[in-house]
Design an enzyme around this catalytic site. Structure first.
Site, mmCIF file in Angstrom:
data_model
loop_
_atom_site.group_PDB
_atom_site.id
_atom_site.type_symbol
_atom_site.label_atom_id
_atom_site.label_comp_id
_atom_site.label_asym_id
_atom_site.label_seq_id
_atom_site.Cartn_x
_atom_site.Cartn_y
_atom_site.Cartn_z
ATOM 1 N N LYS A 7 42.981 48.774 36.334
ATOM 2 C CA LYS A 7 42.723 47.986 37.549
ATOM 3 C C LYS A 7 44.011 47.823 38.359
ATOM 4 C CE LYS A 7 41.142 44.438 35.161
ATOM 5 N NZ LYS A 7 41.290 44.957 33.774
ATOM 6 N N ARG A 51 35.530 37.066 36.205
ATOM 7 C CA ARG A 51 35.451 37.540 34.831
ATOM 8 C C ARG A 51 34.290 36.911 34.070
ATOM 9 N NH1 ARG A 51 41.191 39.204 34.129
ATOM 10 N NH2 ARG A 51 41.360 40.040 32.038
ATOM 11 N N ARG A 79 51.929 50.346 27.127
ATOM 12 C CA ARG A 79 52.200 49.873 28.499
ATOM 13 C C ARG A 79 53.512 49.086 28.556
ATOM 14 N NH1 ARG A 79 48.071 46.232 31.741
ATOM 15 N NH2 ARG A 79 48.164 45.025 29.808
ATOM 16 N N ARG A 137 54.101 43.267 27.621
ATOM 17 C CA ARG A 137 53.400 41.986 27.755
ATOM 18 C C ARG A 137 53.103 41.408 26.368
ATOM 19 N NH1 ARG A 137 48.578 42.717 32.120
ATOM 20 N NH2 ARG A 137 47.448 41.583 30.493
ATOM 21 N N ARG A 186 40.800 40.805 23.329
ATOM 22 C CA ARG A 186 40.539 40.887 24.787
ATOM 23 C C ARG A 186 39.340 41.796 25.055
ATOM 24 N NH1 ARG A 186 46.256 42.816 26.525
ATOM 25 N NH2 ARG A 186 45.347 43.120 28.592
#
Ligand code: AP5
Ligand code: MG
Length: 208
Positions: free
Chosen positions: A13, A88, A127, A154, A165
């Site tokens: 996203k 969400r 990431r 992160r 998640r």
């Protein structure tokens, strides 16, 4: 043009939103980025949100809806918005409909970036993000390719939290696919291809 970007954690996203901002000059609103900044600044919102984010759970709807109601009313949103990570839950989607209707700005599309969960677990473990400019990269970027800043991982990108998640997405967010299909706004894009190939489809689907 007002767009909702839907997709599991790590679907791409943020990556696609950055391309849209550059090309179409839309205003990018990422609730995840706003919340991470609030945690860093230790604001009241940040202090309330931190434990939920660290666990990979959703921050309560009332906090997110208040935050978005304030953000979407800022002047920079008049040129059109890309909503990344909001809504969400169905409660948030209904609240968004009411916010946009108050502003007289209808939603043009809900773009679902579709990626298999096992691909996502691998993607998120590698990431890295830039501390300075927020550029999204991977573990192969020693420094930020955009500004030379430090790249960091992160806190919620460890495998246990990523799997939670993904479960939370399946339970709470995936019902929005049917919600937006019902509003005739859903566009599904295969997100498991090179980011530029994905973007070509995104642009085509939005008529850009
Ligand atoms: P948020 O920051 O929104 O995280 P997320 O939805 O879990 O999504 P990500 O940012 O992890 O992934 P992305 O889809 O943006 O992928 P990216 O482009 O970075 O939210 C974080 C937390 O905040 C939530 O868990 C929750 O606690 C809270 N929160 C936020 N919004 C909320 C809300 N509305 N309600 C309640 N709580 C909320 O790409 C990922 C990686 O893949 C990168 O390394 C990238 O380089 C790579 N990549 C991207 N595209 C491709 C491709 N096509 N091929 C290969 N690699 C790719
Ligand atoms: Mg993101």
């Amino acid at each position: 043009m007002n767009i909702v970007l839907l997709g599991a954690p790590g679907a791409g996203k943020g990556t696609q939103a950055a391309k849209l901002v550059e090309d179409a000059g839309l205003c990018h609103i990422s609730t995840g980025d706003i919340l991470r900044q609030a945690v860093k600044d230790e604001t009241e919102l940040g202090l309330k949100a931190k434990a939920f984010m660290d666990a990979g759970d959703l921050v309560p709807d009332d906090l997110i809806i208040d935050l978005m109601r304030e953000r979407i009313d800022q002047p920079d949103t008049a040129k059109g918005v890309i909503l990344d990570g909001f809504p969400r839950t169905t409660t948030q989607a209904v609240a968004l409909d009411s916010m946009l209707s108050d502003l007289g700005r209808p939603l043009d599309a809900a773009l679902l970036i579709d990626v298999d969960p096992e691909v996502i677990v691998k993607r998120l473990s590698s990431r890295r993000m830039c501390r300075e400019c927020g550029h999204i990269g991977t573990a192969s970027d020693a420094k930020c390719p955009v500004c030379g800043g430090e790249m960091y991982q992160r806190d919620d990108d460890n495998e246990t939290t990523v799997r939670n998640r993904l479960d939370v997405y399946e339970k709470s967010t995936s019902p929005l696919v049917d919600y937006y299909r019902g509003c005739d706004l859903l566009i599904t894009i295969d997100g498991d291809r090179d980011p530029d190939v994905v973007y070509k489809d995104v642009k085509g689907a939005l008529g850009l």
